[in-house]
Motif scaffolding. Structure first.
Motif, PDB file in Angstrom:
ATOM      1  N   TYR A   6      15.978  18.230  29.353  1.00 53.10           N
ATOM      2  CA  TYR A   6      15.212  17.479  28.263  1.00 53.10           C
ATOM      3  C   TYR A   6      14.251  18.091  27.592  1.00 53.10           C
ATOM      4  O   TYR A   6      13.773  18.036  26.457  1.00 53.10           O
ATOM      5  N   THR A  39      11.459  12.953  15.721  1.00 53.93           N
ATOM      6  CA  THR A  39      11.713  11.953  16.389  1.00 53.93           C
ATOM      7  C   THR A  39      12.463  11.971  17.612  1.00 53.93           C
ATOM      8  O   THR A  39      12.111  11.564  18.804  1.00 53.93           O
ATOM      9  N   LEU A  40      13.596  12.910  17.657  1.00 52.69           N
ATOM     10  CA  LEU A  40      14.358  13.214  18.824  1.00 52.69           C
ATOM     11  C   LEU A  40      13.550  14.066  19.794  1.00 52.69           C
ATOM     12  O   LEU A  40      13.842  13.602  21.084  1.00 52.69           O
ATOM     13  N   VAL A  43      11.512  11.465  21.852  1.00 44.36           N
ATOM     14  CA  VAL A  43      12.398  10.773  22.557  1.00 44.36           C
ATOM     15  C   VAL A  43      12.722  11.434  23.893  1.00 44.36           C
ATOM     16  O   VAL A  43      12.598  11.086  24.948  1.00 44.36           O
ATOM     17  N   SER A  46       9.724  12.036  26.362  1.00 47.35           N
ATOM     18  CA  SER A  46       9.629  10.741  26.952  1.00 47.35           C
ATOM     19  C   SER A  46      10.360  10.681  28.080  1.00 47.35           C
ATOM     20  O   SER A  46      10.025  10.092  29.366  1.00 47.35           O
ATOM     21  N   LEU A  47      11.722  11.306  27.978  1.00 44.23           N
ATOM     22  CA  LEU A  47      12.631  11.288  29.163  1.00 44.23           C
ATOM     23  C   LEU A  47      12.301  12.370  30.245  1.00 44.23           C
ATOM     24  O   LEU A  47      12.248  11.957  31.303  1.00 44.23           O
TER      25      LEU A  47
END
Length: 125
Positions: A6, A39-40, A43, A46-47
């Motif tokens: 990630y 944006t990704l 995301v 945060s993962l």
């Protein structure tokens, strides 16, 4: 292991978004990649945190890798300046990130710095 995948994805997307931001100066259509990349990236970041990596470690690696890779790729793609002083800065960034990572493992194993021992100031009794 999943958290590192990630984090690698978050770094790659952040670098792509930042390079697209530079490209958008000449061709505004690149702004779409800026929005999607950032944006990704957040995301995935945060993962990484949800998978259990401490935020100081995750953010340090993400930011330091992003700065270094963006500068190197900007020199390659856009001809931006790349000097030995900047190279020295990249080395210092990498050393700092390694120290943060090492410190996080010491904290997990219970090792603390000598100044963590609590001393009452004189006259406090």
């Amino acid at each position: 292991m999943k958290q590192w995948l990630y984090l690698a994805g978050a770094i790659g997307l952040e670098v792509s978004g930042t390079l697209a931001l530079r490209a958008a100066n000449d061709h505004p259509a690149w702004i779409a990649l800026v929005v999607v990349g950032y944006t990704l990236s957040f995301v995935l970041l945060s993962l990484v945190l949800r998978a259990g990596m401490p935020i100081g470690v995750a953010y340090g690696i993400w930011a330091a890798s992003g700065v270094t890779l963006t500068a190197l790729l900007a020199a390659l793609l856009f001809g931006d300046a790349l000097t030995w002083v900047m190279g020295l800065g990249f080395a210092v960034i990498v050393a700092g990130v390694l120290l943060v990572e090492l410190g996080s493992h010491q904290a997990e194993s219970g090792h603390t710095a000598p100044h963590d021992v609590h001393h009452e100031p004189e006259g406090a009794r």
